[in-house]
Enzyme design. Structure first.
Site, PDB file in Angstrom:
ATOM      1  N   GLU A 188       0.922  -1.229  -0.023  1.00 40.91           N
ATOM      2  CA  GLU A 188      -0.042  -0.135  -0.071  1.00 40.91           C
ATOM      3  C   GLU A 188       0.937   1.149   0.034  1.00 40.91           C
ATOM      4  O   GLU A 188       2.018   1.323   0.663  1.00 40.91           O
ATOM      5  CB  GLU A 188      -0.995  -0.052   1.052  1.00 40.91           C
ATOM      6  CG  GLU A 188      -1.699   1.299   1.307  1.00 40.91           C
ATOM      7  CD  GLU A 188      -2.947   1.195   2.536  1.00 40.91           C
ATOM      8  OE1 GLU A 188      -2.917   0.351   3.225  1.00 40.91           O
ATOM      9  OE2 GLU A 188      -3.636   2.099   2.304  1.00 40.91           O
ATOM     10  N   ASN A 217      -6.932   1.639   2.686  1.00 38.54           N
ATOM     11  CA  ASN A 217      -7.293   2.858   2.902  1.00 38.54           C
ATOM     12  C   ASN A 217      -7.046   3.786   1.888  1.00 38.54           C
ATOM     13  O   ASN A 217      -7.848   4.848   1.420  1.00 38.54           O
ATOM     14  CB  ASN A 217      -7.362   3.562   4.281  1.00 38.54           C
ATOM     15  CG  ASN A 217      -7.850   2.551   5.016  1.00 38.54           C
ATOM     16  OD1 ASN A 217      -8.638   1.771   4.981  1.00 38.54           O
ATOM     17  ND2 ASN A 217      -7.644   2.844   6.469  1.00 38.54           N
ATOM     18  N   ASN A 260     -12.197  -0.903  -1.009  1.00 38.58           N
ATOM     19  CA  ASN A 260     -11.332  -1.344  -0.005  1.00 38.58           C
ATOM     20  C   ASN A 260     -12.339  -0.979   1.481  1.00 38.58           C
ATOM     21  O   ASN A 260     -12.689   0.407   1.355  1.00 38.58           O
ATOM     22  CB  ASN A 260     -10.017  -0.598   0.329  1.00 38.58           C
ATOM     23  CG  ASN A 260      -9.513  -1.045   1.569  1.00 38.58           C
ATOM     24  OD1 ASN A 260      -8.910  -2.305   1.657  1.00 38.58           O
ATOM     25  ND2 ASN A 260      -9.167  -0.193   2.459  1.00 38.58           N
ATOM     26  N   GLU A 261     -12.703  -1.785   2.125  1.00 39.43           N
ATOM     27  CA  GLU A 261     -13.433  -1.724   3.495  1.00 39.43           C
ATOM     28  C   GLU A 261     -14.118  -0.570   3.521  1.00 39.43           C
ATOM     29  O   GLU A 261     -14.427   0.198   4.297  1.00 39.43           O
ATOM     30  CB  GLU A 261     -12.103  -1.332   4.470  1.00 39.43           C
ATOM     31  CG  GLU A 261     -11.183  -2.417   4.888  1.00 39.43           C
ATOM     32  CD  GLU A 261     -10.311  -2.173   6.088  1.00 39.43           C
ATOM     33  OE1 GLU A 261     -10.255  -0.997   6.829  1.00 39.43           O
ATOM     34  OE2 GLU A 261      -9.530  -3.146   6.388  1.00 39.43           O
ATOM     35  N   TYR A 269      -7.024  -8.407  12.121  1.00 43.66           N
ATOM     36  CA  TYR A 269      -5.667  -8.207  12.563  1.00 43.66           C
ATOM     37  C   TYR A 269      -5.678  -8.464  14.096  1.00 43.66           C
ATOM     38  O   TYR A 269      -6.905  -8.530  14.698  1.00 43.66           O
ATOM     39  CB  TYR A 269      -5.462  -6.579  12.639  1.00 43.66           C
ATOM     40  CG  TYR A 269      -5.225  -6.121  10.920  1.00 43.66           C
ATOM     41  CD1 TYR A 269      -3.812  -6.506  10.400  1.00 43.66           C
ATOM     42  CD2 TYR A 269      -5.910  -5.724  10.471  1.00 43.66           C
ATOM     43  CE1 TYR A 269      -3.514  -6.111   9.110  1.00 43.66           C
ATOM     44  CE2 TYR A 269      -5.880  -4.906   8.894  1.00 43.66           C
ATOM     45  CZ  TYR A 269      -4.601  -5.252   8.487  1.00 43.66           C
ATOM     46  OH  TYR A 269      -4.358  -4.812   7.246  1.00 43.66           O
ATOM     47  N   GLU A 296      -6.627  -8.700   3.979  1.00 45.06           N
ATOM     48  CA  GLU A 296      -5.787  -8.374   4.747  1.00 45.06           C
ATOM     49  C   GLU A 296      -5.554  -9.123   6.106  1.00 45.06           C
ATOM     50  O   GLU A 296      -6.924  -9.430   6.668  1.00 45.06           O
ATOM     51  CB  GLU A 296      -5.983  -6.898   5.285  1.00 45.06           C
ATOM     52  CG  GLU A 296      -5.783  -5.867   4.175  1.00 45.06           C
ATOM     53  CD  GLU A 296      -6.203  -4.488   4.453  1.00 45.06           C
ATOM     54  OE1 GLU A 296      -6.047  -4.131   5.537  1.00 45.06           O
ATOM     55  OE2 GLU A 296      -6.625  -3.667   3.666  1.00 45.06           O
ATOM     56  N   GLN A 310       1.608  -5.851   5.603  1.00 47.18           N
ATOM     57  CA  GLN A 310       1.729  -5.591   4.332  1.00 47.18           C
ATOM     58  C   GLN A 310       3.075  -6.308   4.197  1.00 47.18           C
ATOM     59  O   GLN A 310       3.487  -7.166   4.948  1.00 47.18           O
ATOM     60  CB  GLN A 310       1.939  -4.100   4.074  1.00 47.18           C
ATOM     61  CG  GLN A 310       0.254  -3.460   4.554  1.00 47.18           C
ATOM     62  CD  GLN A 310       0.396  -1.874   4.379  1.00 47.18           C
ATOM     63  OE1 GLN A 310       1.057  -1.085   3.910  1.00 47.18           O
ATOM     64  NE2 GLN A 310      -0.783  -1.420   4.602  1.00 47.18           N
TER      65      GLN A 310
HETATM   66  O1  AHR Z   1      -3.253  -2.451   6.168  1.00 49.06           O
HETATM   67  C1  AHR Z   1      -3.215  -1.246   6.863  1.00 49.06           C
HETATM   68  C2  AHR Z   1      -4.736  -0.808   6.819  1.00 49.06           C
HETATM   69  O2  AHR Z   1      -5.614  -1.556   7.407  1.00 49.06           O
HETATM   70  C3  AHR Z   1      -5.402  -0.746   5.221  1.00 49.06           C
HETATM   71  O3  AHR Z   1      -5.040   0.351   4.676  1.00 49.06           O
HETATM   72  C4  AHR Z   1      -6.721  -1.021   5.782  1.00 49.06           C
HETATM   73  O4  AHR Z   1      -7.430  -1.496   4.611  1.00 49.06           O
HETATM   74  C5  AHR Z   1      -6.889  -1.437   6.932  1.00 49.06           C
HETATM   75  O5  AHR Z   1      -7.791  -0.880   7.784  1.00 49.06           O
END
Ligand code: AHR
Length: 513
Positions: free
Chosen positions: A27, A72, A172-173, A244, A292, A356
């Site tokens: 990203e 994002n 995305n999201e 996450y 992700e 990432q």
């Molecule tokens: O990977 C970091 C961020 O986490 C990404 O930009 C977003 O899609 C997620 O919230």
């Protein structure tokens, strides 16, 4: 001593290992692109400005596909800013990460980098501030051979042949209130449907990912997937998942059991997608793109030069340090179990991207003008990507269990396994989530005769250190793989002992009986 018994049967398989689950994510965020994969003038940079030390590590990790350019970031991005002569590209404010984006690196550079890395491209379109038109134009620019304004512009910009990008993310999201251009499920579902139609009118061969929830803890989780797939079912191939994990003070047991949550998340999305399938009388199945996932200390400590929470001061900088988490032994064991979860669900999870690749919550760290090195979490990824080949085996695991605050009783030993008929190898990926005791594991293999142990390695707490040990610029090899001694294979049974808090890989020579 903890104990576990694993049974594998040559007839109990869950399909081919989908190679795309060994994906990563680049990203335009922090130092992932700039001074991560791209740093003109660095001693290790090639003629394109790509850091060859980072490229080498990417290849060593076995990354199969890379999602780009966000995250994002993509929800405020104009792809046109990143093509054409670099000197004419505009600098812009990126509101997602409070950063100045110079656009020195864009689509052509990413295509060239991907070819050098040997990775497939997974391109995201902006459905935050933009929409159908920009999305279909990007597909035309990237994939149409020539003879139109946009495809000829690509040719003029240096790439005569189409980029031939197969995989596309529809935004995305979009469920997240933090997202630029955040939408309700109905608003997004309709937009994604129309964007998908228009993109496929340009190139019918592309594969499309609709945004699922940005986490299973979102208040709209479940309902979001149902509504979005209600609009898009016949127009997309995958629905996305993001997750996450982090260790919360005083609760290492729940953190080490994060894969239990991932298993549950995946199974919930499969159920929702299949319910939409039934209600809509669709025949095809929607698969999952876990695009992700990682360990991320979102509530970690801020420091002046490395905010976990993005600065919203008046200061806008180019590629500041953002969320450069340093990973330890515990984090690596958790990452190994998350890979186990993805592999166990490979019948439906067909794509997955660790977020990432470089510097930003990443397995690879690099310093501007300085070295690049492997974080602890590099190892389980690299070994699983290397050895999980052929077919996924449905492992029957009977393990001692222990209590966790978030997930109740969980298996102490976590396992996934594959069978590579071509090479005659069974591979086992095992974790001991217990901090105190070693675990004796007996593996019964039905339908094979066992030969040599061809590989046995473990990642655990180094001698004289503790579970918080990590690799750093000055101590790059503190955490890594070492030989796992004492693995035996006799008749149809393998035996091994996993040290407390460890992740291991064992590969056995196996001949169908
Ligand atoms: O990977 C970091 C961020 O986490 C990404 O930009 C977003 O899609 C997620 O919230």
């Amino acid at each position: 001593m903890t104990s576990a018994r694993v049974t594998l049967d040559r007839d109990f398989t869950a399909g081919e290992v989908p190679r795309r689950i060994f994906g990563s994510f680049v990203e335009h965020m922090g130092r992932c692109v700039y001074t991560g994969i791209f740093e003109p003038g660095h001693p290790a940079a090639d003629e394109n400005g790509f850091r060859t030390d980072v490229l080498d590590l990417t290849r060593e990790m076995g990354v199969s596909v890379v999602r780009y350019p966000g995250g994002n970031f993509v929800s405020g991005y104009r792809w046109e800013d990143g093509v054409g002569p670099v000197s004419e590209r505009p600098s812009r404010l990126d509101g997602a990460w409070h950063t100045v984006e110079t656009n020195a690196f864009g689509l052509h550079e990413f295509v060239d980098w991907s070819r050098a890395a040997g990775t497939e491209i997974m391109e995201a379109v902006n459905l935050g501030t933009r929409g159908v038109d920009a999305a279909r134009e990007l597909v035309e620019y990237a994939n149409h051979p020539g003879g139109t304004y946009l495809s000829d512009l690509r040719r003029k910009n240096g790439h005569a042949d189409p980029f031939d990008i197969r995989l596309w993310c529809l935004g995305n999201e979009m469920d997240g209130p933090w997202q630029i251009g955040h939408k309700t499920a109905d608003e997004y579902g309709r937009l994604a449907q129309e964007a998908a139609k228009a993109m496929r009118l340009v190139d019918p061969s592309i594969e499309l990912v609709a945004c699922g929830s940005s986490g299973s803890g979102m208040p709209t989780f479940g309902a979001w997937e149902q509504t979005v797939l209600g609009h898009t079912y016949e127009h997309v191939d995958y629905v996305s998942l993001h997750a996450y994990y982090q260790e919360h003070e005083g609760d290492h047991a729940s953190f080490l059991a994060s894969a239990v949550d991932m298993d549950h998340f995946i199974e919930s999305v499969v159920s929702t997608a299949d319910a939409v399938r039934a209600a809509g009388k669709h025949s095809k199945r929607i698969n999952l793109s876990f695009d992700e996932w990682n360990v991320w200390y979102q509530t970690g400590k801020d420091s002046e030069d490395q905010p976990h929470v993005i600065e919203r001061s008046g200061v806008w900088r180019e590629h500041p340090r953002i969320i450069e988490d340093e990973y330890n032994v515990t984090d690596a064991v958790v990452v190994g179990t998350l890979l186990n979860s993805l592999l166990r669900h490979g019948d439906r999870v067909k794509i997955a991207n660790q977020a990432q690749l470089a510097n930003v919550i990443a397995p690879i760290r690099s310093e501007a003008g300085g070295p690049a090195w492997r974080q602890s979490i590099f190892w389980p990824f690299a070994r699983t990507a290397e050895l999980a080949r052929g077919e996924i085996l449905r492992a029957q695991v009977s393990s001692d269990r222990h209590e966790t605050a978030r997930f109740g009783d969980v298996d102490t030993v976590d396992v996934s396994a594959t069978w590579d008929e071509e090479r005659g190898r069974v591979a086992l990926f095992l974790a001991n989530r217990g901090l105190e005791e070693a675990a004796d594991v007996e593996v019964a293999l039905r339908g094979w005769g066992l030969g040599r142990v061809t590989r046995a390695e473990v990642l655990t707490v180094p001698n004289g250190a503790d579970r918080h040990t990590s690799n750093t610029r000055d101590r790059q090899e503190a955490v890594g793989m070492k030989a796992l001694e004492g693995v035996s294979a006799d008749g149809g049974t393998a035996r091994l002992t996993l040290p407390a808090l460890s992740w291991a890989v064992v590969e056995l020579e196996a001949t169908p009986a």
